[in-house]
Design a protein around this motif. Structure first.
Motif, PDB file in Angstrom:
ATOM      1  N   GLU A  69       0.800  -1.223   0.000  1.00  0.00           N
ATOM      2  CA  GLU A  69       0.000   0.000   0.000  1.00  0.00           C
ATOM      3  C   GLU A  69       0.835   1.277   0.000  1.00  0.00           C
ATOM      4  OE1 GLU A  69       0.532  -1.389   4.248  1.00  0.00           O
ATOM      5  OE2 GLU A  69       0.049  -2.317   2.332  1.00  0.00           O
ATOM      6  N   GLN A  98      -8.696  -6.368  -5.623  1.00  0.00           N
ATOM      7  CA  GLN A  98      -9.353  -6.510  -4.330  1.00  0.00           C
ATOM      8  C   GLN A  98      -8.738  -5.517  -3.338  1.00  0.00           C
ATOM      9  OE1 GLN A  98     -11.820  -8.785  -4.284  1.00  0.00           O
ATOM     10  NE2 GLN A  98     -11.266  -9.412  -6.371  1.00  0.00           N
ATOM     11  N   GLU A  99      -9.564  -4.945  -2.462  1.00  0.00           N
ATOM     12  CA  GLU A  99      -9.003  -4.108  -1.398  1.00  0.00           C
ATOM     13  C   GLU A  99      -8.528  -5.005  -0.268  1.00  0.00           C
ATOM     14  OE1 GLU A  99     -10.194  -0.503   1.662  1.00  0.00           O
ATOM     15  OE2 GLU A  99     -11.208  -0.663  -0.270  1.00  0.00           O
ATOM     16  N   PRO A 100      -7.276  -4.893   0.134  1.00  0.00           N
ATOM     17  CA  PRO A 100      -6.758  -5.794   1.168  1.00  0.00           C
ATOM     18  C   PRO A 100      -7.282  -5.445   2.557  1.00  0.00           C
ATOM     19  CG  PRO A 100      -5.115  -4.162   0.615  1.00  0.00           C
ATOM     20  CD  PRO A 100      -6.258  -3.957  -0.344  1.00  0.00           C
ATOM     21  N   GLU A 101      -7.328  -6.449   3.424  1.00  0.00           N
ATOM     22  CA  GLU A 101      -7.614  -6.222   4.833  1.00  0.00           C
ATOM     23  C   GLU A 101      -6.279  -5.961   5.524  1.00  0.00           C
ATOM     24  OE1 GLU A 101      -9.919  -9.291   6.624  1.00  0.00           O
ATOM     25  OE2 GLU A 101     -11.466  -9.258   5.076  1.00  0.00           O
ATOM     26  N   LEU A 102      -6.055  -4.713   5.854  1.00  0.00           N
ATOM     27  CA  LEU A 102      -4.777  -4.313   6.427  1.00  0.00           C
ATOM     28  C   LEU A 102      -4.899  -4.139   7.934  1.00  0.00           C
ATOM     29  CD1 LEU A 102      -3.736  -1.598   3.799  1.00  0.00           C
ATOM     30  CD2 LEU A 102      -2.956  -3.971   3.921  1.00  0.00           C
ATOM     31  N   ALA A 103      -3.828  -4.484   8.636  1.00  0.00           N
ATOM     32  CA  ALA A 103      -3.775  -4.263  10.077  1.00  0.00           C
ATOM     33  C   ALA A 103      -3.870  -2.769  10.374  1.00  0.00           C
ATOM     34  CB  ALA A 103      -2.484  -4.843  10.645  1.00  0.00           C
ATOM     35  N   LYS A 104      -4.340  -2.447  11.581  1.00  0.00           N
ATOM     36  CA  LYS A 104      -4.581  -1.051  11.932  1.00  0.00           C
ATOM     37  C   LYS A 104      -3.323  -0.195  11.803  1.00  0.00           C
ATOM     38  CE  LYS A 104      -6.481   1.940  15.543  1.00  0.00           C
ATOM     39  NZ  LYS A 104      -5.363   2.916  15.488  1.00  0.00           N
ATOM     40  N   LEU A 107      -2.840   0.785   8.223  1.00  0.00           N
ATOM     41  CA  LEU A 107      -3.814   1.798   7.815  1.00  0.00           C
ATOM     42  C   LEU A 107      -3.460   3.157   8.398  1.00  0.00           C
ATOM     43  CD1 LEU A 107      -7.124  -0.245   8.224  1.00  0.00           C
ATOM     44  CD2 LEU A 107      -6.160   0.593   6.080  1.00  0.00           C
ATOM     45  N   ARG A 112      -5.491   3.341   3.097  1.00  0.00           N
ATOM     46  CA  ARG A 112      -6.083   2.253   2.316  1.00  0.00           C
ATOM     47  C   ARG A 112      -5.378   2.084   0.972  1.00  0.00           C
ATOM     48  NH1 ARG A 112     -12.216   3.715   1.709  1.00  0.00           N
ATOM     49  NH2 ARG A 112     -12.272   1.630   0.807  1.00  0.00           N
ATOM     50  N   LYS A 114      -7.101   1.105  -2.384  1.00  0.00           N
ATOM     51  CA  LYS A 114      -8.351   0.755  -3.056  1.00  0.00           C
ATOM     52  C   LYS A 114      -8.075  -0.099  -4.294  1.00  0.00           C
ATOM     53  CE  LYS A 114     -11.005   4.787  -1.536  1.00  0.00           C
ATOM     54  NZ  LYS A 114     -11.819   5.955  -1.980  1.00  0.00           N
TER      55      LYS A 114
END
Length: 263
Positions: A69, A98-104, A107, A112, A114
């Motif tokens: 990202e 796909q938008e990845p699920e990133l750790a806090k 982020l 993000r 996108k």
């Protein structure tokens, strides 16, 4: 604010982000624009400054060294607003959609990433004045590529160089692959490296050789301890003792263990 400057025929911009595990440390993000080719898009967290930079210059095509990202966070904006082709490793094309699920923590630092549509990279990328060889360089990420302009002696290294003496790496890094990639890169003819985070370095081969020597020596030490019966976890604790703030903040996504276990 971005620091914008020229290096030879390259328009460069530099932004920075504070690292929460060491607030005094600002990690730089460099953008390189050569003859209409933008190399890496930077993170969404620097969107305001990046958009001003993008709008001020002609961008005709985009090369992404990899999908992380901090390198691909603005790809969706560039595609939507400028409608230019984005080139990415062929094995990351589906991931890009796909938008990845990133750790806090990721982020918070980079923002993000996108979804966007990318095209596979050929063996070369051409502009009006330059021809860049595209070279596989796994290690930091399995699907990582660098650009080499042999006539100018330029190497755009993504995250291959970056930290010269890593003590903690991400869960999806493979340091043995990094060793192989650096050995491959050292066979090329170049004098200047353009790193996304450490900027423009003129003693390029010396730096790559330094990192390679460090990793090879570390690999030797690790193997010695393995031969004595120590586990990777025990070796990591012996070689890198003390507090691990980045490991704690990242929930273990960064760890000396991943450095040890892949060497």
């Amino acid at each position: 604010m971005f620091d914008v400057f020229n290096y030879e025929d390259i328009i460069c911009a530099r932004g920075s982000r504070e690292m929460p595990w060491k607030p005094s440390f600002q990690m730089n993000v460099y953008y390189y624009l050569i003859d209409g080719l933008l190399i890496d898009s930077g993170p969404y967290s620097l969107a305001e400054e990046a958009i001003e930079f993008f709008n001020a210059h002609k961008i005709e095509q985009i090369f992404l060294s990899h999908i992380h990202e901090d390198h691909a966070g603005m790809a969706y904006w560039l595609q939507e607003k400028m409608q230019v082709p984005i080139y990415l490793h062929e094995s990351s094309l589906e991931e890009a959609r796909q938008e990845p699920e990133l750790a806090k923590y990721r982020l918070d630092i980079w923002g993000r990433r996108k979804p966007f549509n990318a095209e596979p990279i050929n063996d070369t990328i051409k502009t009006g004045s330059y021809v860049f060889d595209v070279i596989d360089s796994p290690g930091h990420y399995p699907y990582h590529k660098v650009l080499h302009e042999k006539n100018k002696g330029w190497l755009f290294s993504g995250d291959l160089l970056n930290n010269l003496k890593p003590k903690s790496v991400m869960f999806d890094e493979n340091m043995n692959e990094t060793i192989l990639s650096i050995k491959k890169i050292l066979d090329l003819d170049f004098t200047t490296v353009f790193c996304t985070h450490s900027g423009i370095r003129k003693n390029a081969k010396v730096l790559f050789q330094y990192k390679l020597n460090y990793l090879l020596e570390l690999q030797k030490d690790i193997q010695t301890l393995r031969n004595r019966g120590f586990t990777n976890t025990e070796i990591a604790q012996q070689l890198f003792p003390g507090p691990d703030p980045i490991g704690s903040l990242s929930g273990g996504e960064f760890s000396p263990y991943y450095l040890v276990s892949t060497l």
